[in-house]
Design an enzyme around this catalytic site. Structure first.
Site, short mmCIF file in Angstrom:
data_model
loop_
_atom_site.label_atom_id
_atom_site.label_comp_id
_atom_site.label_asym_id
_atom_site.label_seq_id
_atom_site.Cartn_x
_atom_site.Cartn_y
_atom_site.Cartn_z
N CYS A 2 0.84 -4.13 -15.24
CA CYS A 2 -0.12 -4.49 -16.30
C CYS A 2 -0.90 -5.73 -15.85
O CYS A 2 -0.55 -6.38 -14.89
CB CYS A 2 0.63 -4.83 -17.58
N ARG A 27 -5.21 -2.83 -13.01
CA ARG A 27 -3.73 -2.90 -13.06
C ARG A 27 -3.16 -2.05 -14.20
O ARG A 27 -1.96 -1.86 -14.30
CB ARG A 27 -3.27 -4.35 -13.24
N TRP A 75 -0.20 -0.86 -18.58
CA TRP A 75 0.12 0.36 -17.84
C TRP A 75 1.49 0.75 -18.35
O TRP A 75 2.49 0.10 -18.03
CB TRP A 75 0.10 0.10 -16.34
N ASN A 101 4.71 -7.81 -18.42
CA ASN A 101 4.53 -6.85 -17.32
C ASN A 101 5.90 -6.67 -16.70
O ASN A 101 6.57 -7.64 -16.37
CB ASN A 101 3.54 -7.42 -16.30
N GLY A 102 6.35 -5.42 -16.57
CA GLY A 102 7.65 -5.19 -15.94
C GLY A 102 8.55 -4.34 -16.82
O GLY A 102 8.08 -3.62 -17.70
N GLU A 493 0.78 15.69 5.66
CA GLU A 493 0.21 14.58 4.90
C GLU A 493 -0.64 13.68 5.79
O GLU A 493 -1.73 13.25 5.42
CB GLU A 493 1.33 13.78 4.23
N LYS A 497 -4.65 12.95 5.19
CA LYS A 497 -5.22 11.60 5.12
C LYS A 497 -6.39 11.46 6.08
O LYS A 497 -7.42 10.88 5.74
CB LYS A 497 -4.12 10.57 5.44
N GLU A 500 -9.43 13.52 4.76
CA GLU A 500 -10.13 13.05 3.56
C GLU A 500 -10.72 11.66 3.75
O GLU A 500 -11.65 11.28 3.04
CB GLU A 500 -9.20 13.08 2.35
N HIS A 516 3.32 29.53 18.78
CA HIS A 516 2.91 30.84 18.25
C HIS A 516 1.42 30.90 17.99
O HIS A 516 0.97 31.59 17.08
CB HIS A 516 3.71 31.13 16.97
N LYS A 619 -10.79 11.03 -7.71
CA LYS A 619 -9.38 10.61 -7.82
C LYS A 619 -8.57 11.64 -8.60
O LYS A 619 -7.40 11.85 -8.33
CB LYS A 619 -9.28 9.24 -8.49
#
Ligand code: AGP
Length: 624
Positions: A2, A27, A75, A101-102, A493, A497, A500, A516, A619
């Site tokens: 947050c 945040r 958040w 926050n937490g 992955e 990356k 993109e 193969h 996103k």
């Protein structure tokens, strides 16, 4: 995570706080709120949704006057993003407000205690309990209505913090101690801004850098009492603390990235904390896993006889890795499906099939449609998601939230690692319930997971070599990525990356599949990145991938090896060797994925591309 801003000075606090919250909105943006103290009276306003909702509410309801105040962008961790759950939270007297926050790990016990002593709580959050604990301490020191002696709020904060477990930043104001803003921190950020006739508290310097570049670092388990003309810092036991003052040399835009060049590089660096936060509060008494927010009845989970993971992109790669862990720990058949393909292949779904939907945003339409299809077929759906209250968790039977904090860069990094942690937790929980692992075995893996933040930290400390390699390869046309076992999804992955971010041709393959057909792609100088499994795991896998490396070297490839420290067998065949800490086989993606993230980020940067917002992408893909 947050965003928090506190202010004491000569300006109207609400304006300073709102401006600061705007710079911290990255945040968290589930809700926002402010509280100010004016002539001993506390006034507050809060709204679910983006900061704009709060601003509009303030405009409608009239400004809040006062030169001391606190604000918060949320958040959500405990409790959906609603008005009642928004911060600040106030006490029964309505004179004290606190933001947080937490995660307060022992909040359930403290909440029960507050209710038993007559406090009235109106939210689902862990934070509100703190407001009532502070109230009790203020009342004990000042009587119910009388003005408190200066310093009472800081003393109340110290007393309460000594009772809290977990990670927290807390900032409070109280009409009975009108000139003070008091903050405290443990394992969660809080920094002091020192101005001229005004002082600040904030989650990061972006909130106050427009007013002052002078910052004071608040240490672990410390309390800061901030007034317009005074800053006093103590430990939780009240002894004066030494604080380091420094000059912030960032500009505003850099400050929102905490000094990093890109949000992506910041989010890569946040991964140790994100993993630690996702693990917080998951182990109950006796070392048993407790996944309260899952909300699926244990007897239903015990009957699960098939698991299907549905996801897209990076989340799909996380699901591929989860399959290895689930089948190894739970002995339950596990399929992994691209969400966009899932419902069109007429999957076989029953009441005892558990569908796991993995999604950072919780809004990916392909995955959401897969969730709806699974539920139409009467299967149970568990979401693993990073955004509290988003569509996919809302439409699922249960959810396990990752706690990576908002991920701003389009390329997913910290969300990926925390998705892995979430999948490991679900697999261990099922193994615990179905009895395929004893409690001590589950505990042993949890202990290994608890060591992962430090392992990832060590990887992050050794990335200069990777950035240099990226600059060297910036002109390449194509890069191949190879892996075996859990290294295969990591190879996919790494290729994603690079596609993109650097708009390069990049392909990931199962190393055993190369011969193969794809080996025809290999030519002199072609960069081939190989993710090597631990020689301590399945030795045969290590032997075979060393053979695969020799196959591509024989055709002139430039071999870049990602391998665990001390793997001397692979060293002779690596043109570039990137070493990662030795970790258990199934957890290895947590350390091997990181160099590939850094590599792609640095290569895109070397090409002068937009790292945080690559072309053609978004996103959250909310169309099918
Ligand atoms: C990953 O870097 C991409 N941004 C993309 O593949 C992403 O993982 C995918 O679109 C799924 O998004 P979600 O996790 O929000 O559902």
């Amino acid at each position: 995570m947050c965003g928090i801003v506190g202010y004491a000075g000569h300006r109207q606090a609400v304006g300073v706080v709102l401006e600061g919250l705007g710079r911290l909105e990255y945040r968290g943006y589930d809700s926002a709120g402010v509280a100010v103290v004016d002539r001993g009276q506390l006034k507050s306003r809060k709204r679910a949704g983006k900061l704009l909702n709060l601003v509009e509410a303030l405009e409608r309801g009239g400004p809040l006057a006062g030169r001391v105040g606190v604000g918060h962008t949320r958040w959500a961790t405990h409790g959906a993003p609603t008005d009642p759950n928004a911060h600040p939270h106030v006490d029964c007297t309505g004179q004290l407000a606190v933001v947080h926050n937490g995660i307060i790990e022992n909040f359930a016990t403290l909440r029960a205690e507050a209710l038993a002593s007559g406090h009235e709580l109106s939210s689902e959050t862990d934070t509100e309990v703190v407001a009532h604990l502070l109230e009790s301490e203020m009342a004990a020191m000042a009587g119910v209505d009388g003005p408190a002696r200066p310093g009472a709020l800081a003393e109340a904060m110290r007393r309460v913090c000594r009772r809290l477990q977990g990670a927290f930043t807390l900032v409070a104001v109280d009409g009975r101690d009108p000139g003070a803003v008091v903050g405290a921190r443990r394992n969660s950020p809080l920094v002091i801004g020192r101005g001229q006739g005004e002082n600040f508290l904030a989650s990061d310097v972006a909130a106050f850098i427009a007013y002052t570049p002078h910052a004071l670092e608040l240490g672990q388990d410390q309390v800061a009492e901030v007034r317009a003309d005074q800053v006093r810092v103590t430990d939780f036991d009240g002894s004066p603390a030494q604080v380091r003052e420094y000059l912030v040399d960032w500009d505003i835009s850099a400050a929102e990235k905490a000094g990093y060049q890109y949000f992506m590089s910041k989010e890569i660096a946040e991964q140790p904390r994100a993993i630690a936060d996702t693990l917080l509060g998951r182990v109950g008494p006796g070392g048993k896993l407790v996944l309260d927010e899952m909300r699926l009845p244990e007897d239903e989970l015990r009957e699960v006889d098939k698991i299907i993971i549905a996801a897209c992109g990076t989340a799909y790669h996380a699901g591929m890795i989860a399959k290895y862990a689930i089948e190894h720990w739970c002995r339950i058949p596990c399929e992994v499906e691209l969400a966009s393909e899932f419902r069109y292949r007429d999957p076989i779904l029953t009441r005892t099939t558990l569908v796991i939907a993995i999604s950072q945003s919780g809004e990916t339409m392909d995955t959401l449609m897969a969730v709806r299809h699974a539920r139409d077929q009467k299967s149970r759906v568990l979401a693993i998601c990073n955004v509290n209250g988003s569509s996919i968790p809302r439409e699922s039977d249960a959810v396990l939230y990752t706690r990576a904090g908002p991920e701003v860069a389009v390329a997913s990094t910290k969300a990926f690692l925390t998705q892995l942690v979430g999948c490991y937790l679900v697999a261990l929980y099922l193994a615990q319930l179905q009895g395929t692992k004893f409690g001590d075995e589950v505990g042993s893996v949890i202990d290994q997971l608890m060591r992962m933040p430090a392992a990832v930290d060590r990887v992050l400390d050794s990335m200069d070599q990777v950035r240099e390699l990226a600059r060297e390869l910036a002109g390449e046309r194509c890069v191949l990525f190879l892996g075996r076992h859990v290294g295969y999804p990591v190879a996919l992955e790494g290729a994603l990356k690079l596609k993109e971010l650097a708009y390069m041709q990049a392909e990931g393959f199962a190393a055993g599949e190369l011969k193969h057909g794809p080996i025809a792609l290999v030519e002199a100088g072609l960069p081939v990145v190989v993710v090597v499994p631990s020689p301590e795991g399945r030795a045969v896998l290590h032997d075979k991938i060393v053979s695969n490396i020799q196959e591509v070297r024989a055709r002139g490839a430039r071999v870049i090896v990602v391998a665990e420290e001390g793997d001397t067998r692979v060293r002779p065949y690596a043109d570039t060797l990137i070493e990662v800490p030795q970790v258990p086989t199934l957890l290895q993606p947590l350390v091997t994925a990181v160099p590939l993230q850094v590599f792609a980020c640095a290569l895109a940067s070397a090409k002068g591309l937009d790292v945080d917002q690559p072309r053609n992408l978004a996103k959250s893909v909310t169309v099918e």
